[in-house]
Scaffold this motif. Structure first.
Motif, PDB file in Angstrom:
ATOM      1  N   GLU A   1       0.861  -1.017   0.477  1.00 50.15           N
ATOM      2  CA  GLU A   1       0.157   0.138   0.261  1.00 50.15           C
ATOM      3  C   GLU A   1       0.825   1.255  -0.328  1.00 50.15           C
ATOM      4  N   LYS A   2       0.421   2.070  -1.262  1.00 46.29           N
ATOM      5  CA  LYS A   2       1.913   3.261  -1.072  1.00 46.29           C
ATOM      6  C   LYS A   2       1.174   4.951  -1.254  1.00 46.29           C
ATOM      7  N   TRP A   3       2.084   5.681  -0.676  1.00 45.32           N
ATOM      8  CA  TRP A   3       1.221   6.882  -0.426  1.00 45.32           C
ATOM      9  C   TRP A   3       1.673   7.763  -1.802  1.00 45.32           C
ATOM     10  N   LEU A   4       0.108   8.254  -2.110  1.00 51.59           N
ATOM     11  CA  LEU A   4       0.228   8.795  -3.517  1.00 51.59           C
ATOM     12  C   LEU A   4       1.467  10.273  -3.421  1.00 51.59           C
ATOM     13  N   ASP A   5       1.896  10.064  -4.183  1.00 53.04           N
ATOM     14  CA  ASP A   5       2.941  11.585  -4.727  1.00 53.04           C
ATOM     15  C   ASP A   5       2.520  12.905  -5.463  1.00 53.04           C
TER      16      ASP A   5
ATOM     17  N   LYS B   1       2.336  14.832 -14.412  1.00 51.59           N
ATOM     18  CA  LYS B   1       1.967  13.511 -12.996  1.00 51.59           C
ATOM     19  C   LYS B   1       0.371  13.647 -12.295  1.00 51.59           C
ATOM     20  N   ILE B   2       0.487  15.376 -12.178  1.00 48.99           N
ATOM     21  CA  ILE B   2      -1.080  14.995 -11.147  1.00 48.99           C
ATOM     22  C   ILE B   2      -2.394  15.711 -11.938  1.00 48.99           C
ATOM     23  N   ALA B   3      -2.319  15.791 -13.477  1.00 41.94           N
ATOM     24  CA  ALA B   3      -2.845  15.596 -14.893  1.00 41.94           C
ATOM     25  C   ALA B   3      -3.825  13.978 -13.774  1.00 41.94           C
TER      26      ALA B   3
END
Length: 217
Positions: free
Chosen positions: A42-46, A57-59
């Motif tokens: 389970e990863k943190w979203l960047d 990346k944000i898009a």
């Protein structure tokens, strides 16, 4: 004050898309709570840069998470609780790409992402609950419809950080991973005072029925 939604109407959303390329480009380290409680896989979203740009990346993050919210609506959910929205106050470097700082996500980027998530949920006709992230309640109380907190009774003063939502008449749910004996008279009184809807369940939340409920239910 009101409890707001049944458990069957609330849906969790977290960045776990099947797109391997998205996961590689948009994730930080594995979620870690405390010194040894690591949620493998389970990863943190960047969300670095979320407060400054809506491109690249944000898009992609907006597109993927927006699709998840649309999926929740299509499945009949009335509300969602986006998970892992407090990366800014946690160590995100556990098994992360090389060079990832422990505190890679800024408070401003986290706020921008959390506000966007609330707006995107509302655009789908969904209510949205703030998951943990107690230190940003004051900045987010106006855009969230309530809160879902884990174990605020286990940390001195944490439950009272939800008071702003109570004062705004918004629903507050608390999950505690304890047996029925945890529902003492003192905790019941505090839950009633703060208008908390508390559920007691096992650590893996595998109980079909909770050990107990107390508070405003």
């Amino acid at each position: 004050m009101h409890s707001g939604f049944s458990s069957s109407q609330r849906c969790a959303t977290s960045p776990k898309p099947a797109d391997r390329d998205f996961r590689k480009r948009s994730n930080l380290g594995e979620v870690q709570r405390g010194d040894s409680d690591i949620w493998a896989g389970e990863k943190w979203l960047d969300v670095r840069g979320f407060s400054r740009t809506a491109t690249g990346k944000i898009a992609t993050i907006r597109s993927v998470m927006g699709a998840r919210l649309a999926l929740a609506r299509s499945k009949g959910c009335a509300a969602v609780e986006p998970d892992n929205v407090d990366a800014w106050s946690n160590d995100v470097s556990q098994n992360a790409p090389a060079g990832t700082p422990r505190n890679a996500v800024s408070a401003s980027d986290q706020l921008a992402y959390n506000r966007w998530t609330a707006d995107a949920a509302h655009a789908q006709g969904l209510s949205v609950l703030l998951k943990n992230d107690l230190d940003q309640v004051a900045d987010l109380q106006d855009v969230y419809d309530g809160a879902l907190n884990e174990e605020c009774f286990d940390f001195t003063g944490d439950c009272f950080l939800l008071k702003r939502l109570r004062d705004a008449g918004k629903a507050i749910y608390v999950v505690e991973y304890h047996n029925a004996g945890f529902a003492t008279a003192a905790r019941k009184a505090q839950a009633s005072q703060l208008h908390l809807n508390v559920i007691l369940t096992d650590p893996d939340a595998t109980q079909l029925d909770p050990y107990a409920r107390f508070g405003t239910w």
